[in-house]
Enzyme design. Structure first.
Site, PDB file in Angstrom:
ATOM      1  N   HIS A  43     -10.423   7.374   1.091  1.00  0.00           N
ATOM      2  CA  HIS A  43      -8.922   7.249   0.689  1.00  0.00           C
ATOM      3  C   HIS A  43      -9.028   5.957  -0.276  1.00  0.00           C
ATOM      4  CE1 HIS A  43      -9.528   4.137   3.904  1.00  0.00           C
ATOM      5  NE2 HIS A  43      -8.428   3.258   3.269  1.00  0.00           N
ATOM      6  N   ASP A  56       0.862  -1.125   0.012  1.00  0.00           N
ATOM      7  CA  ASP A  56      -0.114   0.063  -0.078  1.00  0.00           C
ATOM      8  C   ASP A  56       0.899   1.423   0.028  1.00  0.00           C
ATOM      9  OD1 ASP A  56      -1.858  -2.044   0.229  1.00  0.00           O
ATOM     10  OD2 ASP A  56      -2.605  -1.089   2.106  1.00  0.00           O
ATOM     11  N   LYS A  87      -6.868  -4.845  -2.973  1.00  0.00           N
ATOM     12  CA  LYS A  87      -7.527  -5.407  -1.919  1.00  0.00           C
ATOM     13  C   LYS A  87      -8.493  -4.191  -1.659  1.00  0.00           C
ATOM     14  CE  LYS A  87      -3.979  -4.027   1.140  1.00  0.00           C
ATOM     15  NZ  LYS A  87      -4.852  -3.196   2.071  1.00  0.00           N
ATOM     16  N   SER A  97     -15.307   1.272   5.000  1.00  0.00           N
ATOM     17  CA  SER A  97     -14.313   1.731   6.082  1.00  0.00           C
ATOM     18  C   SER A  97     -14.186   3.262   6.269  1.00  0.00           C
ATOM     19  CB  SER A  97     -12.755   1.276   5.715  1.00  0.00           C
ATOM     20  OG  SER A  97     -12.232   2.090   4.557  1.00  0.00           O
ATOM     21  N   HIS A 153     -10.656   1.078  -3.281  1.00  0.00           N
ATOM     22  CA  HIS A 153     -11.940   1.032  -2.998  1.00  0.00           C
ATOM     23  C   HIS A 153     -12.959   1.491  -3.715  1.00  0.00           C
ATOM     24  CE1 HIS A 153     -10.113  -0.294   0.901  1.00  0.00           C
ATOM     25  NE2 HIS A 153      -9.567   0.872   1.456  1.00  0.00           N
ATOM     26  N   ASP A 164      -4.699  -0.566  -1.726  1.00  0.00           N
ATOM     27  CA  ASP A 164      -6.048  -0.309  -1.487  1.00  0.00           C
ATOM     28  C   ASP A 164      -6.767   0.066  -2.884  1.00  0.00           C
ATOM     29  OD1 ASP A 164      -6.157  -1.054   1.202  1.00  0.00           O
ATOM     30  OD2 ASP A 164      -6.426   0.727   2.147  1.00  0.00           O
ATOM     31  N   GLU A 168     -14.077  -5.051   4.655  1.00  0.00           N
ATOM     32  CA  GLU A 168     -12.762  -4.374   4.730  1.00  0.00           C
ATOM     33  C   GLU A 168     -11.484  -5.364   4.437  1.00  0.00           C
ATOM     34  OE1 GLU A 168     -10.560  -2.095   4.641  1.00  0.00           O
ATOM     35  OE2 GLU A 168     -10.887  -0.830   6.521  1.00  0.00           O
ATOM     36  N   CYS A 198      -2.040  -2.378   7.869  1.00  0.00           N
ATOM     37  CA  CYS A 198      -1.918  -3.242   6.493  1.00  0.00           C
ATOM     38  C   CYS A 198      -0.716  -3.998   6.539  1.00  0.00           C
ATOM     39  CB  CYS A 198      -2.118  -2.438   5.276  1.00  0.00           C
ATOM     40  SG  CYS A 198      -3.820  -1.846   5.143  1.00  0.00           S
ATOM     41  N   ALA A 218       0.684   0.884   6.380  1.00  0.00           N
ATOM     42  CA  ALA A 218       1.276   1.139   7.518  1.00  0.00           C
ATOM     43  C   ALA A 218       1.780   0.119   8.396  1.00  0.00           C
ATOM     44  CB  ALA A 218       0.378   2.257   8.285  1.00  0.00           C
TER      45      ALA A 218
END
Length: 204
Positions: A86, A25, A111, A75, A69, A67, A118, A150, A146
């Site tokens: 985000h 990520d 993902k 989330s 999304h 990510d 989530e 993740c 982070a």
């Protein structure tokens, strides 16, 4: 990774056959100025680029999670989640930074693509485990963002899937909602059997 080495020596060996680099990520929204910026998240870029170059020189596989999304992801705060919007799929915030030079053939794993699910871990709802095994990967060198979310979830799942893991300490950064979250995450990963190494040490 040399199968004739002892387990401890093999874990400390520099990258070789059977190894892959996994970036977690490293996206604009998690970097300074992004929608969900990790404090000092940009410090991971230089060591990760060194690792990318080292793996590319040896022709070793590189994987990256992201990510990705939908706009109304569970989330997000508007849907009752803990985070601001985000890494919306296709947005500038979801893109990888230009500071990272990806080798040809790098595999990107998306993902968190379902509105109601989530996914902190790169293994959650993805084909990552199967892709790694198909590539003959036995050990992962992991960095990204982070540490306390993740990265930790991905590393713990990697261990559950039977992969050896080296966490690149200088190539991860934590959100630290609580001041010790990052250090606790490193401890949890080490307790699960991951090795903690600075990138220069890990690359040999």
């Amino acid at each position: 990774m040399n199968p004739t080495l002892s387990p401890d020596a093999a874990r400390d060996a520099p990258p070789g056959p059977g190894d892959a680099l996994l970036l977690v990520d490293v996206q604009h929204d998690f970097l300074p100025g992004g929608a969900l910026a990790v404090p000092q998240g940009d410090r991971v870029l230089a060591p990760l680029q060194r690792c990318l170059a080292a793996f590319a020189r040896q022709g070793l596989p590189v994987f990256a999670t992201r990510d990705w999304h939908p706009a109304a992801h569970c989330s997000f705060t508007a849907q009752g989640g803990p985070w601001p919007p985000h890494c919306v799929a296709g947005s500038a915030g979801a893109a990888f930074p230009q500071a990272l030079q990806w080798p040809p053939g790098a595999t990107v794993v998306s993902k968190g693509t379902e509105t109601g699910q989530e996914a902190y871990s790169g293994f959650a709802g993805t084909e990552l485990a199967a892709q790694l095994k198909a590539a003959g990967v036995r050990r992962l060198f992991v960095g990204g963002l982070a540490t306390d979310y993740c990265v930790k979830s991905t590393v713990l799942d990697a261990r559950e899937h039977g992969f050896d893991v080296v966490v690149l300490r200088d190539a991860v950064a934590a959100v630290n909602v609580q001041p010790a979250d990052g250090e606790q995450a490193l401890g949890a990963m080490a307790q699960a059997g991951a090795a903690l190494r600075d990138s220069a040490q890990a690359l040999g």
